[in-house]
Design an enzyme around this catalytic site. Structure first.
Site, short mmCIF file in Angstrom:
data_model
loop_
_atom_site.label_atom_id
_atom_site.label_comp_id
_atom_site.label_asym_id
_atom_site.label_seq_id
_atom_site.Cartn_x
_atom_site.Cartn_y
_atom_site.Cartn_z
N TYR A 1 0.82 -1.22 0.00
CA TYR A 1 0.00 0.00 0.00
C TYR A 1 0.85 1.27 0.00
O TYR A 1 0.38 2.34 -0.38
CB TYR A 1 -0.93 0.04 1.22
CG TYR A 1 -2.02 -1.02 1.20
CD1 TYR A 1 -2.23 -1.82 0.07
CD2 TYR A 1 -2.85 -1.22 2.28
CE1 TYR A 1 -3.21 -2.78 0.06
CE2 TYR A 1 -3.84 -2.18 2.27
CZ TYR A 1 -4.01 -2.96 1.15
OH TYR A 1 -4.99 -3.92 1.14
N LYS B 1 3.13 -15.43 2.22
CA LYS B 1 3.05 -16.09 0.90
C LYS B 1 4.49 -16.36 0.49
O LYS B 1 4.95 -15.93 -0.57
CB LYS B 1 2.31 -15.16 -0.07
CG LYS B 1 2.00 -15.75 -1.42
CD LYS B 1 0.86 -16.73 -1.42
CE LYS B 1 0.65 -17.31 -2.81
NZ LYS B 1 -0.25 -18.46 -2.82
N ASP C 1 -3.39 -18.05 1.18
CA ASP C 1 -4.54 -18.66 0.49
C ASP C 1 -5.16 -19.75 1.38
O ASP C 1 -6.38 -19.85 1.50
CB ASP C 1 -4.15 -19.18 -0.89
CG ASP C 1 -2.78 -19.84 -0.92
OD1 ASP C 1 -2.05 -19.77 0.08
OD2 ASP C 1 -2.43 -20.44 -1.96
N ASP D 1 -5.71 -6.78 5.71
CA ASP D 1 -6.89 -6.03 5.28
C ASP D 1 -8.00 -7.02 4.90
O ASP D 1 -9.15 -6.93 5.34
CB ASP D 1 -6.48 -5.18 4.06
CG ASP D 1 -7.53 -4.17 3.66
OD1 ASP D 1 -8.59 -4.12 4.30
OD2 ASP D 1 -7.29 -3.44 2.68
N ASP E 1 -11.32 -8.53 7.50
CA ASP E 1 -12.73 -8.36 7.10
C ASP E 1 -13.43 -9.71 7.01
O ASP E 1 -14.58 -9.86 7.41
CB ASP E 1 -12.82 -7.64 5.75
CG ASP E 1 -13.08 -6.16 5.93
OD1 ASP E 1 -12.64 -5.61 6.97
OD2 ASP E 1 -13.71 -5.54 5.05
#
Ligand code: NAD
Length: 354
Positions: free
Chosen positions: A135, A189, A221, A245, A249
């Site tokens: 980001y 990852k 994943d 993020d 959620d």
């Protein structure tokens, strides 16, 4: 012990009023100062994060925020919108760690879209790094250049983490696990991304400092899949900004009750911003029906993480459990057979339980 209270917009003032009542009832001699953030600040001063609020936030040990935003301000240029106030305060206070518990009280098991037996009693804490990762990494942008012999637009973002950034959120995860079930699952990852190989290496290097905490690793994943398959296997999950993020959620929606979920954003000195996960709910603002429990539980997080008052934090959390067991429900978590109450009555019930 200074607390800056920022009620904000929409249902913000209604829900923070109940959380402040709970704080006052504990009789812990907090100094509280109220200030403007978001749309209400735009209306009063032209800025979503006025100087007086910046000063109050810097002076305080902890900030309690309701929520900001609403359709009224969506027409403004981006830099004047309420959400800019939120980004501004996070930056000013150097809040690098976002802590989001996802707790499903057994009484609310039917609120989830998952089978009650999969989620009932769920209690996990997700730590998301807030200031680094793809980001914010440079270079970034959209440029035109030649790729495979063709001039075309190319989008670029850079995933970047320094070992110090990983270490400080890693330490926070281990410390948080010590206050819970002593299990940390670090999500990366590393099979594809070198940045997250470093993430895994640094987490492994930290582990010997916390021999009482079990560290495991999971690829993102798989973590996304496991969160809906068997979420109760997790205790503390720690991950970078982008994965966090998405996973936070996902985890919050396992509970199905957005009005119940608190959050904390902390800096290196333990100073924190505490707020419910939900927004300003303009559709129900001013009606006295909003659920104040996420904000009240945010106060419990404040006592635990900024003020080190674990016993008082647990008192608030037990009171919330008791109120649910007694059958009190605001509209968002109401089921036939329970007692429907408004925002202030829910506050009354928590105070009575306290
Ligand atoms: P929202 O969370 O405000 O509302 C989503 C739905 O959940 C609505 O139906 C609302 O009535 C309900 N809801 C939310 N909190 C509730 C509560 N405590 N009790 C009962 N019901 C509740 O999300 P949205 O509608 O997407 O956003 C509304 C505004 O809030 C927007 O301006 C958005 O930018 C802002 N927002 C602010 C924050 C923040 O301040 N941190 C976070 C998210 C959204």
């Amino acid at each position: 012990m200074k607390i800056c209270v920022l009620p904000g917009d929409g249902i913000g003032p209604e829900i923070t009023a109940q959380a402040v009542r709970v704080l006052k009832a504990l009789d812990l001699k907090f100094e509280m100062e109220e200030a403007l953030l978001g749309g209400c600040a735009v209306d009063a001063t032209g800025s979503p994060f006025p100087e007086a609020t910046q000063k109050a936030a810097l002076d305080a040990d902890a900030v309690l925020l309701g929520a900001v935003g609403g359709p009224k301000w969506d027409v403004l240029p981006r830099e004047q919108r309420p959400e800019r106030g939120l980004l501004g305060i996070r930056k000013l206070l150097g809040l690098f760690a976002n802590l989001r518990p996802a707790v499903l009280y057994p009484e609310l098991a039917n609120a989830s879209t998952l089978k009650p037996e999969v989620v009932s009693g769920l209690d996990i804490l997700i730590l998301r790094e807030l200031t680094g990762d793809i980001y914010f990494g440079q270079p970034r942008g959209i440029e035109t250049r030649e790729v495979e012999g063709v001039q075309q637009r190319v989008g670029v973002n850079t995933m970047i983490y320094s070992e110090n950034e990983i270490r400080r959120i890693g330490r926070m995860a281990f410390e948080a696990a010590r206050k819970r079930s002593r299990k940390v699952c670090s999500v990366d990852k590393m099979n594809v991304l070198e940045t997250t190989q470093l993430w895994r290496d640094v987490m492994n290097e930290l582990a010997p400092e916390y021999p009482d905490v079990e560290l495991t690793h999971m690829l993102v994943d798989n973590a996304a899949m496991q969160l809906v398959r068997a979420p109760k296997q997790f205790d503390v999950m720690v991950t970078g900004n982008m994965f966090g993020d998405i996973l936070s959620d996902e985890a919050s929606m396992l509970t199905g009750s957005i009005g119940m979920l608190p959050s904390a954003s902390l800096n290196e000195t333990g100073k924190g911003l505490y707020e419910p996960c939900h927004g300003s709910a303009p559709d129900i603002a001013g009606k006295g029906v909003a659920n104040p429990l996420a904000t009240i539980l945010s106060v419990a997080m404040m006592l635990r993480y900024t003020f080190g008052m674990e016993a008082e934090a647990q008192r608030i959390e037990s009171s919330v459990k008791k109120v649910l067991a007694q059958g009190f429900r605001t509209g968002d978590i109401y089921e036939p057979g329970t007692k429907k109450v408004g925002t202030a009555e829910m506050g009354d019930s928590v105070l009575a339980a306290l």
